[in-house]
Design a protein around this motif. Structure first.
Motif, short mmCIF file in Angstrom:
data_model
loop_
_atom_site.label_atom_id
_atom_site.label_comp_id
_atom_site.label_asym_id
_atom_site.label_seq_id
_atom_site.Cartn_x
_atom_site.Cartn_y
_atom_site.Cartn_z
N ASP A 135 0.83 -1.20 0.00
CA ASP A 135 0.00 0.00 0.00
C ASP A 135 0.87 1.25 0.00
OD1 ASP A 135 -2.72 1.15 0.25
OD2 ASP A 135 -1.93 1.90 2.15
N GLY A 136 1.93 1.22 0.81
CA GLY A 136 2.84 2.37 0.81
C GLY A 136 3.53 2.53 -0.53
N GLU A 137 3.99 1.41 -1.10
CA GLU A 137 4.64 1.48 -2.41
C GLU A 137 3.67 1.94 -3.48
OE1 GLU A 137 7.80 1.39 -4.99
OE2 GLU A 137 7.77 1.22 -2.80
N LEU A 138 2.41 1.51 -3.34
CA LEU A 138 1.40 1.93 -4.32
C LEU A 138 1.18 3.43 -4.27
CD1 LEU A 138 -0.58 0.81 -6.43
CD2 LEU A 138 -2.27 0.56 -4.61
N ARG A 139 1.15 3.98 -3.07
CA ARG A 139 1.02 5.43 -2.96
C ARG A 139 2.24 6.12 -3.55
NH1 ARG A 139 -0.99 4.06 2.19
NH2 ARG A 139 1.05 4.54 3.11
N SER A 140 3.43 5.56 -3.31
CA SER A 140 4.65 6.15 -3.86
C SER A 140 4.64 6.11 -5.38
CB SER A 140 5.87 5.39 -3.32
OG SER A 140 7.07 5.91 -3.87
N VAL A 141 4.20 4.97 -5.94
CA VAL A 141 4.12 4.86 -7.40
C VAL A 141 3.11 5.85 -7.96
CG1 VAL A 141 3.42 3.32 -9.27
CG2 VAL A 141 4.94 2.48 -7.50
N SER A 142 1.97 5.96 -7.28
CA SER A 142 0.96 6.92 -7.74
C SER A 142 1.50 8.35 -7.70
CB SER A 142 -0.29 6.81 -6.88
OG SER A 142 -0.86 5.53 -6.99
N ASN A 143 2.21 8.67 -6.65
CA ASN A 143 2.82 10.01 -6.57
C ASN A 143 3.84 10.22 -7.66
OD1 ASN A 143 1.29 10.62 -4.30
ND2 ASN A 143 2.87 9.90 -2.87
N GLU A 144 4.64 9.14 -7.93
CA GLU A 144 5.66 9.26 -8.98
C GLU A 144 5.01 9.43 -10.34
OE1 GLU A 144 9.36 9.64 -10.60
OE2 GLU A 144 8.76 9.63 -8.49
N ILE A 145 3.91 8.72 -10.56
CA ILE A 145 3.19 8.87 -11.84
C ILE A 145 2.68 10.28 -11.98
CG2 ILE A 145 1.12 8.15 -13.09
CD1 ILE A 145 1.58 5.33 -12.03
N SER A 146 2.13 10.81 -10.87
CA SER A 146 1.65 12.20 -10.92
C SER A 146 2.79 13.17 -11.23
CB SER A 146 0.99 12.56 -9.60
OG SER A 146 -0.13 11.73 -9.35
N SER A 147 3.94 12.93 -10.60
CA SER A 147 5.09 13.81 -10.85
C SER A 147 5.54 13.71 -12.30
CB SER A 147 6.25 13.44 -9.93
OG SER A 147 5.88 13.62 -8.58
N LEU A 148 5.59 12.47 -12.82
CA LEU A 148 6.00 12.29 -14.22
C LEU A 148 4.99 12.92 -15.17
CD1 LEU A 148 7.36 8.63 -14.24
CD2 LEU A 148 8.67 10.74 -14.40
N GLU A 149 3.72 12.84 -14.81
CA GLU A 149 2.70 13.47 -15.66
C GLU A 149 2.91 14.99 -15.69
OE1 GLU A 149 0.49 12.33 -17.61
OE2 GLU A 149 0.38 10.18 -17.10
N GLU A 150 3.22 15.54 -14.51
CA GLU A 150 3.49 16.99 -14.48
C GLU A 150 4.73 17.33 -15.30
OE1 GLU A 150 3.79 18.09 -10.44
OE2 GLU A 150 1.67 17.72 -9.96
N THR A 151 5.80 16.51 -15.13
CA THR A 151 7.02 16.75 -15.91
C THR A 151 6.76 16.63 -17.39
OG1 THR A 151 8.33 15.89 -14.07
CG2 THR A 151 9.41 16.04 -16.23
N LYS A 152 5.97 15.61 -17.77
CA LYS A 152 5.63 15.41 -19.18
C LYS A 152 4.88 16.62 -19.71
CE LYS A 152 2.74 12.33 -22.00
NZ LYS A 152 1.58 13.18 -22.07
N LEU A 153 3.95 17.13 -18.86
CA LEU A 153 3.20 18.33 -19.29
C LEU A 153 4.14 19.51 -19.47
CD1 LEU A 153 0.46 19.61 -19.86
CD2 LEU A 153 0.24 20.06 -17.42
N GLN A 154 5.09 19.63 -18.56
CA GLN A 154 6.08 20.73 -18.68
C GLN A 154 6.92 20.57 -19.94
OE1 GLN A 154 8.28 20.61 -15.07
NE2 GLN A 154 6.56 21.36 -13.78
N VAL A 155 7.31 19.35 -20.25
CA VAL A 155 8.09 19.11 -21.47
C VAL A 155 7.27 19.45 -22.70
CG1 VAL A 155 9.18 17.34 -22.88
CG2 VAL A 155 9.62 17.42 -20.42
N GLU A 156 6.01 19.04 -22.68
CA GLU A 156 5.14 19.36 -23.83
C GLU A 156 5.00 20.87 -23.97
OE1 GLU A 156 1.57 17.31 -22.95
OE2 GLU A 156 2.29 15.34 -23.64
N GLU A 157 4.85 21.53 -22.82
CA GLU A 157 4.77 23.00 -22.89
C GLU A 157 6.07 23.59 -23.41
OE1 GLU A 157 3.77 24.13 -18.98
OE2 GLU A 157 1.62 23.61 -19.13
N ALA A 158 7.20 23.00 -22.98
CA ALA A 158 8.50 23.50 -23.46
C ALA A 158 8.64 23.28 -24.95
CB ALA A 158 9.63 22.81 -22.70
N ILE A 159 8.19 22.11 -25.42
CA ILE A 159 8.25 21.84 -26.87
C ILE A 159 7.38 22.83 -27.62
CG2 ILE A 159 7.64 20.16 -28.65
CD1 ILE A 159 8.52 17.97 -26.72
N ASP A 160 6.16 23.03 -27.09
CA ASP A 160 5.25 23.99 -27.75
C ASP A 160 5.86 25.39 -27.75
OD1 ASP A 160 3.45 21.98 -28.21
OD2 ASP A 160 2.25 22.38 -26.41
#
Length: 410
Positions: A284-309
């Motif tokens: 359960d703890g690892e699942l929360r960590s993975v979910s947080n990491e996915i959220s962080s990666l999604e934010e980073t991906k959004l930032q990269v997309e914005e940087a590309i745009d």
């Protein structure tokens, strides 16, 4: 005769007597001797007859005394043998009651021991419903199999005790019948011998009835029959006593083994539940960590997309400037610094977009891996929760079994 004698005397010439004096005296003496001899013989015969009568009377008295003594001795011996048979009969009757009580206790324990076997088999069936990844050959499975095996062994041993009790009860009843018969025969014999001893006068049998059947059994054979029955009773009683002791030992052993195996199962279940719950919390703890990491990666991906745009506008501007400068007159189209800077700007922007696109692809790949890992963790935690519920169900069954066993042995 007188006339003849007178005639003879007259013929012989006178009154002469026919007997001489010595003959006359001898005849008288002979008569006296004969009388005395007959008298002596009669006296001797009388004394002999008196002696015979006295001896006969003494013999009758003596024989009567010996017969009475023999009858009393036989009565005493018969009474002693009857008392021995009655004592053995009392022991046999008591043993029948005690053996029946012991058989009832053994049967009760036999029924009680079916409960642990049922619970162990139910727990094994419950744990068989665990998700496949959770179906491990762990200590819980091993202890449950031991609990079932111990219960089966106890049932076999207790059933053997019940069969032995039934066999010995049959032997006890057979011995009881033999003792009852022996006591009844002894009682009848005592009545008959007592009646014979108490008789003051007899009766003369009728003609042809002065014969009686001689007893077929000798005294040692008569005693041996009672002794054999009593010895058989002692052997059966000893066997029953050992059987009752063995039954109590097996019952106590069955209780001890059942308690030991049940406690082993409870310990194994407690450990399994604790380990499973710990793993569930870790997941359960690892699942929360993975979910947080996915959220962080999604934010980073959004930032990269914005940087590309953000790079597309300057790139289009630089390309447009470079393109429009081609409209200069030929004499003015020189490779000046402005052209080189625009080309450099375009190359830098293309390079930045390419790198950002690669990073974007890596982020998408990482997000995909994390999503896949998240799905697996969610499935694993679901399996753990299911398995935990089944283990807790088994724990409840074992604890309820303990309560039932304790109440049964109180």
């Amino acid at each position: 005769m007188a006339d003849a004698a007178l005639s003879s005397r007259s013929v012989n010439g006178g009154n002469r007597s026919p007997t001489m004096p010595h003959q006359w005296q001898r005849q008288t003496n002979s008569l006296l001797d004969t009388a005395r001899r007959f008298q002596d013989q009669s006296a001797k015969q009388r004394m002999h007859t008196a002696n015979v009568s006295k001896n006969a009377a003494d013999r009758v008295v003596n024989d009567s005394s010996v017969s009475n003594t023999a009858l009393r001795r036989k009565l005493e011996e018969s009474e002693a043998l009857k008392a021995r048979s009655e004592a053995q009969l009392q022991n046999v009757v008591q043993e029948i009651v005690e053996l029946e009580d012991e058989a009832m206790r053994a049967e009760n324990v036999l029924e009680i021991m079916k409960d642990p076997l049922t619970v162990a088999e139910e727990c094994l069936a419950v744990r068989a419903r665990r998700p496949l990844p959770e179906q491990t050959r762990d200590s819980v499975e091993r202890t449950l199999n031991e609990q079932a095996a111990a219960a089966r062994h106890a049932l076999r041993m207790l059933q053997g005790v019940l069969d032995a009790c039934q066999h010995e009860q049959s032997r006890l009843r057979q011995v009881q019948e033999q003792l009852d018969e022996d006591i009844d025969h002894k009682r009848q014999a005592l009545d008959v011998d007592g009646e014979a001893l108490g008789m003051d006068a007899g009766w003369m049998p009728g003609p042809g009835s002065d014969k009686w059947a001689r007893s077929a059994s000798l005294p040692h054979m008569w005693r041996k029959r009672t002794e054999n029955v009593c010895e058989e009773a002692e052997r059966v009683l000893a066997t029953c006593k050992r059987l009752r002791a063995k039954s109590r030992q097996l019952q106590q052993e069955a209780f001890n083994v059942e308690r030991s195996t049940r406690e082993s199962v409870l310990r194994a279940l407690a450990k399994k539940i604790a380990d499973t719950d710990r793993l569930r919390m870790d997941i359960d703890g690892e699942l929360r960590s993975v979910s947080n990491e996915i959220s962080s990666l999604e934010e980073t991906k959004l930032q990269v997309e914005e940087a590309i745009d953000a790079k597309h506008g300057p790139l289009a501007l630089a390309r447009s400037r470079l393109h429009i400068r081609q409209n200069r007159p030929n004499a003015e189209q020189v490779r000046d610094e402005a052209e080189r800077m625009l080309e450099r700007e375009i190359a830098d922007l293309d390079g930045s977009i390419h790198k950002l696109s690669q990073e974007q692809a890596r982020l998408v790949n990482d997000i995909g891996k994390l999503e896949e890992s998240k799905i697996k963790l969610e499935q694993d935690i679901s399996d753990k929760v299911t398995a935990l519920g089944l283990e807790q169900d088994c724990d409840i069954r074992e604890r309820e079994l303990g309560d039932r066993i304790s109440s049964s042995f109180e």
